[in-house]
Design a protein around this motif. Structure first.
Motif, PDB file in Angstrom:
ATOM      1  N   LEU A   1       0.858  -1.172   0.000  1.00 51.47           N
ATOM      2  CA  LEU A   1       0.000   0.000   0.000  1.00 51.47           C
ATOM      3  C   LEU A   1       0.903   1.233   0.000  1.00 51.47           C
ATOM      4  CD1 LEU A   1      -3.070   0.571   0.148  1.00 51.47           C
ATOM      5  CD2 LEU A   1      -2.854   0.635   2.642  1.00 51.47           C
TER       6      LEU A   1
ATOM      7  N   LYS B   1      -7.810   2.060   5.260  1.00 48.63           N
ATOM      8  CA  LYS B   1      -7.122   1.201   4.281  1.00 48.63           C
ATOM      9  C   LYS B   1      -5.917   0.517   4.919  1.00 48.63           C
ATOM     10  CE  LYS B   1      -8.413   3.670   0.015  1.00 48.63           C
ATOM     11  NZ  LYS B   1      -9.321   4.684   0.590  1.00 48.63           N
TER      12      LYS B   1
ATOM     13  N   LYS C   1      -9.862   7.977   6.385  1.00 50.49           N
ATOM     14  CA  LYS C   1     -10.046   6.983   5.325  1.00 50.49           C
ATOM     15  C   LYS C   1      -8.731   6.276   5.006  1.00 50.49           C
ATOM     16  CE  LYS C   1     -13.879   9.462   3.109  1.00 50.49           C
ATOM     17  NZ  LYS C   1     -14.306  10.224   1.893  1.00 50.49           N
TER      18      LYS C   1
ATOM     19  N   LYS D   1      -2.882  -0.071  -5.720  1.00 52.48           N
ATOM     20  CA  LYS D   1      -2.344   0.030  -4.372  1.00 52.48           C
ATOM     21  C   LYS D   1      -1.879   1.452  -4.036  1.00 52.48           C
ATOM     22  CE  LYS D   1       1.018  -2.904  -5.291  1.00 52.48           C
ATOM     23  NZ  LYS D   1       2.252  -3.724  -5.167  1.00 52.48           N
TER      24      LYS D   1
ATOM     25  N   GLU E   1      -7.005  -2.347   7.074  1.00 51.66           N
ATOM     26  CA  GLU E   1      -7.377  -3.529   6.300  1.00 51.66           C
ATOM     27  C   GLU E   1      -6.173  -4.442   6.105  1.00 51.66           C
ATOM     28  OE1 GLU E   1      -9.098  -2.238   2.633  1.00 51.66           O
ATOM     29  OE2 GLU E   1     -10.877  -1.363   3.575  1.00 51.66           O
TER      30      GLU E   1
ATOM     31  N   TYR F   1      -2.654   5.486  -3.538  1.00 50.65           N
ATOM     32  CA  TYR F   1      -3.738   6.416  -3.237  1.00 50.65           C
ATOM     33  C   TYR F   1      -3.180   7.805  -2.961  1.00 50.65           C
ATOM     34  CZ  TYR F   1      -6.572   2.194  -2.574  1.00 50.65           C
ATOM     35  OH  TYR F   1      -7.214   0.994  -2.755  1.00 50.65           O
TER      36      TYR F   1
END
Length: 385
Positions: free
Chosen positions: A156, A374, A370, A177, A377, A179
């Motif tokens: 990520l 992620k 947010k 992956k 997760e 953001y």
């Protein structure tokens, strides 16, 4: 679960603030997680790490290879646990919180080093997350290739503004992956300041030695000093009581003393606790900052602020807060400097700016939440393995 935090330290208050941001948020969700941090004699000494309850990563990184595990493996497991020693192979998740470490300005060394380390971590089945940071530009082919490999190895990645996102995604095909998320220190809770003389120190100036380093910007050194000198003199003329707050180490402190000579003296403060630094910025009437995280701390708390810049990350930060006029250019005339300072100190314009900053801060904090969703997760998926 053991989480390693990288790219942070205790010299730069912004880097230390990112460390606190990680600890505050992850502990609130997973109170039993253990954190580990690699040693550094100057940047992250033992006493500082121990004070935060961080386990000790026994590591020796050479050319991107961590060869500390071999020596630590010679110590029985019970002894390692007793002394809080951790090997790379014991780490479940790596959180890299480097503010800005990959791009043409830094050369290929940083990216190559992290690339080689991620190759080892993947073999250990560790999850790797690059928390919001600046990237690029990437014109050098060697850096591009190393960055592609680094992206491939990470689980990520967060670019903290759209230009960094575009720089990164322009050189890789994999975008699922990657953001765009704002700097995550906006969620850090500042300390309440009760022992600072705000009556005689109401407007904060935060210098940055990079602004007088020709290796970073193509301007004469004295342009920055002249800008800060003019700002301080005008603030005093308008009845404000500016002071300097040192946000990093000796070079910033030396620069503060040089500024003081130019303005015939100014109070200089150096606060070791980054949460108190953020608290001082919260209670100041305004800020002129040259350190990125000092500006994040000010703007995210709706403290009116102007900033200087040596990288695109500054322009994009002010764009995030819908205050693109907040950048002070080194070539600004005295009249331009005065006009921008007036926005911060005149009652009507100041109140309008505060309302706008409050609105944008609320939105950006939601975006940071947010981002953590992620991240968590990945934590959950690792916990199920």
């Amino acid at each position: 679960m053991i989480v390693e935090i990288r790219g942070v330290g205790f010299v730069n208050k912004g880097a230390e603030l990112m460390l606190h941001a990680v600890l505050q948020k992850v502990k609130s969700k997973y109170p039993d997680v253990k954190f580990v941090m690699a040693p550094s004699l100057n940047v992250s000494p033992y006493e500082k790490r121990a004070s935060l309850g961080l386990l000790q990563k026994v590591t020796y990184e050479k050319a991107g290879l961590d060869i500390g595990d071999f020596f630590v493996s010679l110590i029985p497991k019970k002894r390692r646990k007793m002394y809080g020693l951790v090997r790379s192979k014991d780490v479940d998740i790596v959180l890299d919180a480097s503010g800005f470490a990959h791009g043409d300005q830094w050369g290929v060394k940083n990216t190559n080093k992290l690339l080689k380390l991620t190759e080892k971590w993947k073999k250990n089945n560790s999850k790797i997350i690059l928390l919001p940071q600046a990237f690029g530009p990437f014109k050098n082919e060697e850096i591009k290739n190393s960055m592609r490999g680094l992206v491939e190895n990470c689980d990520l990645i967060f670019a903290r503004e759209e230009i960094s996102y575009e720089y990164l995604t322009s050189i890789v095909n994999e975008k699922k992956k990657i953001y765009n998320s704002p700097d995550f220190t906006n969620l850090v809770k500042a300390s309440k300041i009760v022992d600072f003389d705000f009556e005689n120190n109401d407007f904060c100036i935060i210098p940055n030695y990079k602004m007088v380093s020709k290796s970073w910007i193509e301007n004469e050194d004295n342009k920055y000093l002249s800008l800060i000198e003019e700002s301080i003199k005008y603030l005093r003329l308008k009845g404000k009581k500016p002071f300097i707050l040192v946000h990093e180490g000796k070079k910033d402190f030396d620069l503060a003393n040089e500024i003081s000579k130019r303005v015939e003296g100014i109070n200089i403060f150096k606060e070791e606790d980054p949460l108190k630094v953020k608290g001082i910025l919260n209670q100041s009437s305004g800020v002129i900052g040259s350190r990125f995280h000092s500006l994040v701390s000010a703007l995210s708390q709706a403290t009116p602020a102007l900033g200087t810049s040596w990288s695109h990350k500054y322009q994009m930060l002010f764009k995030d807060y819908d205050f693109e006029d907040g950048i002070l250019n080194l070539d600004s005339s005295s009249e331009d400097i005065h006009k921008k300072i007036d926005i911060l100190i005149n009652e009507d314009s100041k109140n309008k700016l505060i309302s706008k900053l409050e609105e944008r801060s609320s939105y950006l904090k939601e975006e940071s939440e947010k981002m953590w969703e992620k991240v968590f997760e990945i934590f959950e998926s690792k916990g199920k393995n």
